[in-house]
Design a protein around this motif. Structure first.
Motif, PDB file in Angstrom:
ATOM      1  N   ILE A  65      51.986  96.355  89.922  1.00  0.00           N
ATOM      2  CA  ILE A  65      51.215  97.508  89.461  1.00  0.00           C
ATOM      3  C   ILE A  65      49.813  97.019  89.131  1.00  0.00           C
ATOM      4  O   ILE A  65      49.648  96.009  88.446  1.00  0.00           O
ATOM      5  CB  ILE A  65      51.857  98.135  88.207  1.00  0.00           C
ATOM      6  N   VAL A  66      48.811  97.742  89.621  1.00  0.00           N
ATOM      7  CA  VAL A  66      47.408  97.418  89.394  1.00  0.00           C
ATOM      8  C   VAL A  66      46.827  98.467  88.451  1.00  0.00           C
ATOM      9  O   VAL A  66      47.156  99.653  88.546  1.00  0.00           O
ATOM     10  CB  VAL A  66      46.641  97.404  90.732  1.00  0.00           C
ATOM     11  N   PHE A  67      45.948  98.042  87.532  1.00  0.00           N
ATOM     12  CA  PHE A  67      45.365  98.930  86.524  1.00  0.00           C
ATOM     13  C   PHE A  67      43.857  99.002  86.720  1.00  0.00           C
ATOM     14  O   PHE A  67      43.197  97.966  86.841  1.00  0.00           O
ATOM     15  CB  PHE A  67      45.684  98.410  85.126  1.00  0.00           C
ATOM     16  N   THR A  68      43.303 100.225  86.729  1.00  0.00           N
ATOM     17  CA  THR A  68      41.870 100.425  86.947  1.00  0.00           C
ATOM     18  C   THR A  68      41.311 101.336  85.864  1.00  0.00           C
ATOM     19  O   THR A  68      41.877 102.403  85.588  1.00  0.00           O
ATOM     20  CB  THR A  68      41.618 101.075  88.325  1.00  0.00           C
ATOM     21  N   ASP A  69      40.197 100.935  85.258  1.00  0.00           N
ATOM     22  CA  ASP A  69      39.469 101.769  84.308  1.00  0.00           C
ATOM     23  C   ASP A  69      38.712 102.805  85.127  1.00  0.00           C
ATOM     24  O   ASP A  69      37.802 102.461  85.889  1.00  0.00           O
ATOM     25  CB  ASP A  69      38.498 100.899  83.493  1.00  0.00           C
ATOM     26  N   LEU A  70      39.096 104.063  85.009  1.00  0.00           N
ATOM     27  CA  LEU A  70      38.489 105.098  85.840  1.00  0.00           C
ATOM     28  C   LEU A  70      37.035 105.377  85.482  1.00  0.00           C
ATOM     29  O   LEU A  70      36.291 105.905  86.304  1.00  0.00           O
ATOM     30  CB  LEU A  70      39.310 106.385  85.761  1.00  0.00           C
ATOM     31  N   ARG A  71      36.608 105.025  84.278  1.00  0.00           N
ATOM     32  CA  ARG A  71      35.201 105.254  83.906  1.00  0.00           C
ATOM     33  C   ARG A  71      34.277 104.331  84.681  1.00  0.00           C
ATOM     34  O   ARG A  71      33.178 104.714  85.045  1.00  0.00           O
ATOM     35  CB  ARG A  71      34.996 105.032  82.413  1.00  0.00           C
ATOM     36  N   GLY A  78      44.732  92.227  84.415  1.00  0.00           N
ATOM     37  CA  GLY A  78      45.412  91.844  85.641  1.00  0.00           C
ATOM     38  C   GLY A  78      46.591  92.740  85.948  1.00  0.00           C
ATOM     39  O   GLY A  78      47.021  93.541  85.123  1.00  0.00           O
ATOM     40  N   PRO A  79      47.121  92.612  87.162  1.00  0.00           N
ATOM     41  CA  PRO A  79      48.298  93.391  87.535  1.00  0.00           C
ATOM     42  C   PRO A  79      49.550  92.847  86.859  1.00  0.00           C
ATOM     43  O   PRO A  79      49.535  91.746  86.313  1.00  0.00           O
ATOM     44  CB  PRO A  79      48.374  93.203  89.049  1.00  0.00           C
ATOM     45  N   VAL A  80      50.620  93.628  86.892  1.00  0.00           N
ATOM     46  CA  VAL A  80      51.927  93.147  86.443  1.00  0.00           C
ATOM     47  C   VAL A  80      52.881  93.225  87.626  1.00  0.00           C
ATOM     48  O   VAL A  80      52.754  94.094  88.484  1.00  0.00           O
ATOM     49  CB  VAL A  80      52.497  93.928  85.233  1.00  0.00           C
ATOM     50  N   ARG A  81      53.807  92.282  87.637  1.00  0.00           N
ATOM     51  CA  ARG A  81      54.845  92.235  88.669  1.00  0.00           C
ATOM     52  C   ARG A  81      56.181  92.315  87.940  1.00  0.00           C
ATOM     53  O   ARG A  81      56.743  91.289  87.558  1.00  0.00           O
ATOM     54  CB  ARG A  81      54.721  90.946  89.464  1.00  0.00           C
ATOM     55  N   PRO A  82      56.695  93.536  87.746  1.00  0.00           N
ATOM     56  CA  PRO A  82      57.887  93.698  86.923  1.00  0.00           C
ATOM     57  C   PRO A  82      59.157  93.124  87.542  1.00  0.00           C
ATOM     58  O   PRO A  82      60.078  92.754  86.832  1.00  0.00           O
ATOM     59  CB  PRO A  82      58.026  95.203  86.753  1.00  0.00           C
ATOM     60  N   ALA A  83      59.222  93.064  88.868  1.00  0.00           N
ATOM     61  CA  ALA A  83      60.401  92.540  89.559  1.00  0.00           C
ATOM     62  C   ALA A  83      59.952  92.159  90.967  1.00  0.00           C
ATOM     63  O   ALA A  83      58.803  92.376  91.345  1.00  0.00           O
ATOM     64  CB  ALA A  83      61.503  93.591  89.597  1.00  0.00           C
TER      65      ALA A  83
END
Length: 183
Positions: free
Chosen positions: A73-79, A86-91
């Protein structure tokens, strides 16, 4: 193309993916939030995005996204259009669908993996809420819905292709609460 709606503070946010960009909008004022994210931005090619979710992290709109057949999962600040940590790799299994919830005051992204597991991560800290939970016959075609039974956040899941059934899971513990057959 993926599309998601959500609230960030008092703002109703829509994230729209078109053929070459993502754009977040304040739907009350019909104004853009931040820059468009072009297809060339690393990790955010709209044609390859399988699922989106929106989280409110202390009033900051954070887009949670996963690429087709990717296990992270990648996270982006929309502003700003910039990565938010950083991303997370849950599995190891690819993620098919994302949704978001607020669990005990924390913004959480919920991921449905193609191997039938569901993971939950705090978007603020990137920490998992326990290990991934295996849910028998979970549909990887539809994201789970979030419902609150009193103060208990729950995931409402369609098992497999059984369009007349719904399973309700406690989002905190990952334990099944009920299965319903719809008339």
């Amino acid at each position: 193309y993926p599309f998601v709606l959500g609230a960030v503070g008092e703002t109703i946010v829509g994230i729209i993916a078109t053929g070459d960009t993502f754009q977040a909008w304040d739907l009350r004022t019909d104004t853009r939030i931040g820059p468009p994210l072009p297809a060339g931005v690393e990790q955010h090619a709209p044609a390859g995005v399988d699922s989106l979710a929106l989280a409110d992290v202390d009033g900051i709109p954070i887009m949670c996204s996963t690429l087709f057949e990717a296990p992270e999962i990648v996270f982006t600040d929309l502003r700003t259009g910039l990565p938010s940590g950083g991303p997370v790799r849950p599995a190891n299994a690819p993620i098919s669908k994302l949704t978001s919830a607020v669990i005990d005051g924390a913004p959480v992204v919920v991921a449905v993996h193609r191997d039938g597991k569901v993971s939950r991560h705090d978007v603020r800290t990137r920490q998992p809420l326990g290990p991934p939970v295996e849910i028998a016959d979970i549909s990887t075609l539809f994201p789970p819905d979030v419902a609150y039974l009193g103060d208990r956040p729950c995931l409402v899941i369609q098992p497999g292709l059984k369009v007349t059934e719904r399973a309700v899971w406690d989002a905190r513990t990952g334990k099944e609460l009920h299965t319903y057959t719809l008339a």
